[in-house]
Design a protein around this motif. Structure first.
Motif, PDB file in Angstrom:
ATOM      1  N   TYR A   1       0.830  -1.203   0.000  1.00  9.58           N
ATOM      2  CA  TYR A   1       0.000   0.000   0.000  1.00  9.58           C
ATOM      3  C   TYR A   1       0.869   1.260   0.000  1.00  9.58           C
ATOM      4  CZ  TYR A   1      -3.812  -3.205   1.060  1.00  9.58           C
ATOM      5  OH  TYR A   1      -4.719  -4.241   1.016  1.00  9.58           O
ATOM      6  N   LEU A   2       2.013   1.186   0.634  1.00  8.61           N
ATOM      7  CA  LEU A   2       2.929   2.327   0.627  1.00  8.61           C
ATOM      8  C   LEU A   2       3.504   2.552  -0.764  1.00  8.61           C
ATOM      9  CD1 LEU A   2       4.860   1.644   3.970  1.00  8.61           C
ATOM     10  CD2 LEU A   2       2.963   3.236   3.592  1.00  8.61           C
ATOM     11  N   TRP A   3       3.923   1.473  -1.423  1.00  7.60           N
ATOM     12  CA  TRP A   3       4.440   1.600  -2.786  1.00  7.60           C
ATOM     13  C   TRP A   3       3.360   2.115  -3.740  1.00  7.60           C
ATOM     14  CZ3 TRP A   3       9.032   2.185  -4.562  1.00  7.60           C
ATOM     15  CH2 TRP A   3      10.132   1.620  -3.925  1.00  7.60           C
ATOM     16  N   SER A   4       2.153   1.587  -3.593  1.00  7.43           N
ATOM     17  CA  SER A   4       1.049   2.030  -4.456  1.00  7.43           C
ATOM     18  C   SER A   4       0.763   3.514  -4.245  1.00  7.43           C
ATOM     19  CB  SER A   4      -0.214   1.217  -4.166  1.00  7.43           C
ATOM     20  OG  SER A   4      -0.024  -0.143  -4.489  1.00  7.43           O
ATOM     21  N   SER A   5       0.849   3.953  -2.994  1.00  8.64           N
ATOM     22  CA  SER A   5       0.585   5.356  -2.679  1.00  8.64           C
ATOM     23  C   SER A   5       1.612   6.278  -3.323  1.00  8.64           C
ATOM     24  CB  SER A   5       0.593   5.560  -1.159  1.00  8.64           C
ATOM     25  OG  SER A   5      -0.435   4.805  -0.552  1.00  8.64           O
ATOM     26  N   TYR A   6       2.826   5.794  -3.461  1.00  8.69           N
ATOM     27  CA  TYR A   6       3.867   6.574  -4.121  1.00  8.69           C
ATOM     28  C   TYR A   6       3.674   6.591  -5.638  1.00  8.69           C
ATOM     29  CZ  TYR A   6       8.486   7.755  -6.004  1.00  8.69           C
ATOM     30  OH  TYR A   6       9.509   8.319  -6.721  1.00  8.69           O
ATOM     31  N   LEU A   7       3.284   5.458  -6.196  1.00  6.49           N
ATOM     32  CA  LEU A   7       3.253   5.306  -7.650  1.00  6.49           C
ATOM     33  C   LEU A   7       1.971   5.807  -8.310  1.00  6.49           C
ATOM     34  CD1 LEU A   7       4.880   1.762  -7.947  1.00  6.49           C
ATOM     35  CD2 LEU A   7       5.929   3.958  -8.531  1.00  6.49           C
ATOM     36  N   ILE A   8       0.856   5.776  -7.608  1.00  8.48           N
ATOM     37  CA  ILE A   8      -0.422   6.163  -8.227  1.00  8.48           C
ATOM     38  C   ILE A   8      -0.413   7.610  -8.718  1.00  8.48           C
ATOM     39  CG2 ILE A   8      -2.842   6.666  -7.668  1.00  8.48           C
ATOM     40  CD1 ILE A   8      -2.965   3.966  -6.292  1.00  8.48           C
ATOM     41  N   PRO A   9       0.051   8.593  -7.926  1.00 11.34           N
ATOM     42  CA  PRO A   9       0.104   9.959  -8.457  1.00 11.34           C
ATOM     43  C   PRO A   9       1.032  10.084  -9.665  1.00 11.34           C
ATOM     44  CG  PRO A   9       0.179  10.012  -6.076  1.00 11.34           C
ATOM     45  CD  PRO A   9       0.360   8.579  -6.473  1.00 11.34           C
ATOM     46  N   LEU A  10       2.113   9.326  -9.676  1.00 10.86           N
ATOM     47  CA  LEU A  10       2.996   9.319 -10.848  1.00 10.86           C
ATOM     48  C   LEU A  10       2.239   8.794 -12.057  1.00 10.86           C
ATOM     49  CD1 LEU A  10       5.657   9.460 -12.392  1.00 10.86           C
ATOM     50  CD2 LEU A  10       6.300   7.262 -11.350  1.00 10.86           C
ATOM     51  N   PHE A  11       1.431   7.765 -11.848  1.00  3.73           N
ATOM     52  CA  PHE A  11       0.661   7.170 -12.945  1.00  3.73           C
ATOM     53  C   PHE A  11      -0.344   8.168 -13.524  1.00  3.73           C
ATOM     54  CE2 PHE A  11      -3.426   5.140 -14.055  1.00  3.73           C
ATOM     55  CZ  PHE A  11      -3.040   4.488 -15.221  1.00  3.73           C
ATOM     56  N   TYR A  12      -1.183   8.769 -12.659  1.00  3.76           N
ATOM     57  CA  TYR A  12      -2.211   9.654 -13.227  1.00  3.76           C
ATOM     58  C   TYR A  12      -1.617  10.960 -13.749  1.00  3.76           C
ATOM     59  CZ  TYR A  12      -2.865  11.752  -8.443  1.00  3.76           C
ATOM     60  OH  TYR A  12      -2.724  12.364  -7.212  1.00  3.76           O
ATOM     61  N   SER A  13      -0.483  11.383 -13.186  1.00  2.00           N
ATOM     62  CA  SER A  13       0.184  12.568 -13.721  1.00  2.00           C
ATOM     63  C   SER A  13       0.755  12.291 -15.108  1.00  2.00           C
ATOM     64  CB  SER A  13       1.319  13.009 -12.789  1.00  2.00           C
ATOM     65  OG  SER A  13       0.832  13.330 -11.505  1.00  2.00           O
ATOM     66  N   LEU A  14       1.383  11.137 -15.264  1.00  6.17           N
ATOM     67  CA  LEU A  14       1.952  10.760 -16.556  1.00  6.17           C
ATOM     68  C   LEU A  14       0.866  10.641 -17.619  1.00  6.17           C
ATOM     69  CD1 LEU A  14       4.306   9.853 -18.336  1.00  6.17           C
ATOM     70  CD2 LEU A  14       3.963   7.518 -17.459  1.00  6.17           C
ATOM     71  N   VAL A  15      -0.227   9.982 -17.273  1.00 11.46           N
ATOM     72  CA  VAL A  15      -1.342   9.845 -18.221  1.00 11.46           C
ATOM     73  C   VAL A  15      -1.862  11.215 -18.627  1.00 11.46           C
ATOM     74  CG1 VAL A  15      -3.729   9.052 -18.497  1.00 11.46           C
ATOM     75  CG2 VAL A  15      -2.038   7.552 -17.417  1.00 11.46           C
ATOM     76  N   ALA A  16      -2.054  12.094 -17.639  1.00 16.72           N
ATOM     77  CA  ALA A  16      -2.588  13.434 -17.918  1.00 16.72           C
ATOM     78  C   ALA A  16      -1.669  14.215 -18.848  1.00 16.72           C
ATOM     79  CB  ALA A  16      -2.790  14.202 -16.609  1.00 16.72           C
ATOM     80  N   TYR A  17      -0.368  14.168 -18.590  1.00 17.07           N
ATOM     81  CA  TYR A  17       0.544  14.964 -19.409  1.00 17.07           C
ATOM     82  C   TYR A  17       0.806  14.333 -20.771  1.00 17.07           C
ATOM     83  CZ  TYR A  17       1.234  18.653 -16.099  1.00 17.07           C
ATOM     84  OH  TYR A  17       1.010  19.741 -15.305  1.00 17.07           O
ATOM     85  N   LEU A  18       0.680  13.048 -20.889  1.00 18.83           N
ATOM     86  CA  LEU A  18       0.753  12.431 -22.220  1.00 18.83           C
ATOM     87  C   LEU A  18      -0.421  12.902 -23.074  1.00 18.83           C
ATOM     88  CD1 LEU A  18       1.841   8.740 -21.418  1.00 18.83           C
ATOM     89  CD2 LEU A  18       3.187  10.513 -22.591  1.00 18.83           C
ATOM     90  N   ILE A  19      -1.582  13.039 -22.442  1.00 20.45           N
ATOM     91  CA  ILE A  19      -2.755  13.576 -23.144  1.00 20.45           C
ATOM     92  C   ILE A  19      -2.502  15.026 -23.545  1.00 20.45           C
ATOM     93  CG2 ILE A  19      -5.185  14.244 -22.883  1.00 20.45           C
ATOM     94  CD1 ILE A  19      -5.508  11.817 -21.004  1.00 20.45           C
ATOM     95  N   ILE A  20      -1.978  15.815 -22.623  1.00 19.40           N
ATOM     96  CA  ILE A  20      -1.712  17.238 -22.871  1.00 19.40           C
ATOM     97  C   ILE A  20      -0.711  17.415 -24.010  1.00 19.40           C
ATOM     98  CG2 ILE A  20      -0.631  19.298 -21.879  1.00 19.40           C
ATOM     99  CD1 ILE A  20      -1.861  18.320 -19.143  1.00 19.40           C
ATOM    100  N   TRP A  21       0.381  16.665 -23.970  1.00 14.22           N
ATOM    101  CA  TRP A  21       1.398  16.780 -25.019  1.00 14.22           C
ATOM    102  C   TRP A  21       0.866  16.302 -26.364  1.00 14.22           C
ATOM    103  CZ3 TRP A  21       5.206  13.856 -21.319  1.00 14.22           C
ATOM    104  CH2 TRP A  21       5.616  14.732 -20.309  1.00 14.22           C
ATOM    105  N   SER A  22       0.114  15.214 -26.345  1.00 13.89           N
ATOM    106  CA  SER A  22      -0.415  14.652 -27.594  1.00 13.89           C
ATOM    107  C   SER A  22      -1.442  15.569 -28.244  1.00 13.89           C
ATOM    108  CB  SER A  22      -1.053  13.276 -27.332  1.00 13.89           C
ATOM    109  OG  SER A  22      -0.103  12.362 -26.818  1.00 13.89           O
ATOM    110  N   ALA A  23      -2.235  16.251 -27.399  1.00 12.44           N
ATOM    111  CA  ALA A  23      -3.288  17.135 -27.905  1.00 12.44           C
ATOM    112  C   ALA A  23      -2.758  18.505 -28.311  1.00 12.44           C
ATOM    113  CB  ALA A  23      -4.384  17.286 -26.859  1.00 12.44           C
ATOM    114  N   GLY A  24      -1.495  18.778 -28.015  1.00 14.40           N
ATOM    115  CA  GLY A  24      -0.933  20.076 -28.367  1.00 14.40           C
ATOM    116  C   GLY A  24      -1.281  21.180 -27.396  1.00 14.40           C
ATOM    117  N   TRP A  25      -1.678  20.811 -26.168  1.00 17.14           N
ATOM    118  CA  TRP A  25      -1.999  21.812 -25.147  1.00 17.14           C
ATOM    119  C   TRP A  25      -0.760  22.183 -24.334  1.00 17.14           C
ATOM    120  CZ3 TRP A  25      -6.499  18.094 -23.803  1.00 17.14           C
ATOM    121  CH2 TRP A  25      -7.519  18.251 -24.739  1.00 17.14           C
ATOM    122  N   GLY A  26       0.380  21.750 -24.800  1.00 20.58           N
ATOM    123  CA  GLY A  26       1.667  21.963 -24.176  1.00 20.58           C
ATOM    124  C   GLY A  26       2.631  21.005 -24.849  1.00 20.58           C
TER     125      GLY A  26
END
Length: 290
Positions: free
Chosen positions: A76-101
């Motif tokens: 649960y500690l490892w998951s707590s560290y990695l989950i924000p990295l996961f959703y941040s990466l997904v969000a910024y891949l969308i942003i970069w792909s869409a040309g919003w940055g």
């Protein structure tokens, strides 16, 4: 004097408001605060919930040792560290792909590499090294501030609310209180991306309320407030210290990236729904409150 008959949640919220108001005034009175003052004010505001918890416990005859200080299961500690990295990466891949940055911000990379004295490193190598260093060493600073909030939000407030309502109610209530607590600096300060205040406020509120479903799930499942500390620290670290600054903004970016744009809230909402669908996995109150 012990106030055992009083509502501990109300006491906690009152003292959180009192202590936070002092830091809000100091922060808003220093619009030109630099690195040192900004860091001090940041630490100060994030430790107000902990201070409110200490006073509440003192007045109600409780002990701080009664909080869920146990680490719980490592997974649960490892998951707590990695989950924000996961959703941040997904969000910024969308942003970069869409040309919003765009990936990557050349000025940020050059300036940061220069600070480290690594001007001669290829940019791709510096970005990798910086990501690893930030994700490891940066967590210590992140934990030191996140702990102050999490002693209050997940250490005290979630268990208290869980005595009165279920997972959904606890998540919504905690998330909204947590979000509203940020409003003075969001509305009257410069804690946004430069979009209209109402827009940034909506995006931020959705984001923090949705992420509360994740934080609450791990608090209940693990029986440890440290999952909240790691989730909180990791969220701040990867969004504020890596993905946002590494992104080259354009005219549309403010509306989509960072905590005040539309993409991160959207991704977190999807993840929150996933954890909500797993709410039946949570154990009874007696098993996770201690």
């Amino acid at each position: 004097m012990k106030l055992r008959s009083q509502n501990p949640i109300l006491l906690y919220l009152i003292f959180t408001l009192i202590f936070s108001s002092v830091v809000w005034v100091l922060t808003l009175n220093a619009p030109n605060a630099g690195r040192i003052a900004g860091r001090m004010f940041g630490y100060g505001i994030m430790w107000c919930p902990a201070l409110a918890t200490i006073v509440t416990f003192k007045l109600t005859g409780r002990k701080m040792s009664d909080l869920a200080w146990n680490l719980g299961k490592t997974k649960y500690l490892w998951s707590s560290y990695l989950i924000p990295l996961f959703y941040s990466l997904v969000a910024y891949l969308i942003i970069w792909s869409a040309g919003w940055g765009d990936f990557y911000n050349l000025s940020f990379v050059n300036d940061t590499a220069h600070e480290f004295g690594w001007d001669t490193l290829p940019h791709w190598l510096f970005i990798i090294i910086f990501f690893i260093m930030n994700g490891v060493i940066g967590m210590f600073a992140g934990i030191s501030t996140a702990l102050g909030e999490e002693i209050g939000w997940r250490g005290f407030l979630v268990p208290e609310l869980a005595k009165k309502m279920g997972y959904t109610g606890v998540s919504l209530t905690t998330g909204l209180i947590w979000g509203i607590w940020h409003y003075p600096l969001l509305v009257f300060g410069s804690y946004n991306n430069g979009t209209p205040a109402w827009y940034g406020l909506i995006c931020f509120t959705i984001s923090i309320t949705a992420v509360s479903f994740i934080f609450t799930w791990y608090r209940m499942k693990s029986g440890s407030l440290w999952t909240g500390v790691l989730l909180h620290a990791s969220h701040n670290l990867f969004i504020q210290s890596f993905f946002t600054p590494i992104t080259q903004p354009n005219a549309k970016s403010a509306w989509y990236y960072d905590e005040f744009g539309a993409v991160i809230p959207a991704v977190i909402v999807v993840l929150a729904i996933y954890f909500w669908s797993r709410r039946k996995e949570l154990t009874s109150i007696g098993e996770y409150l201690s």
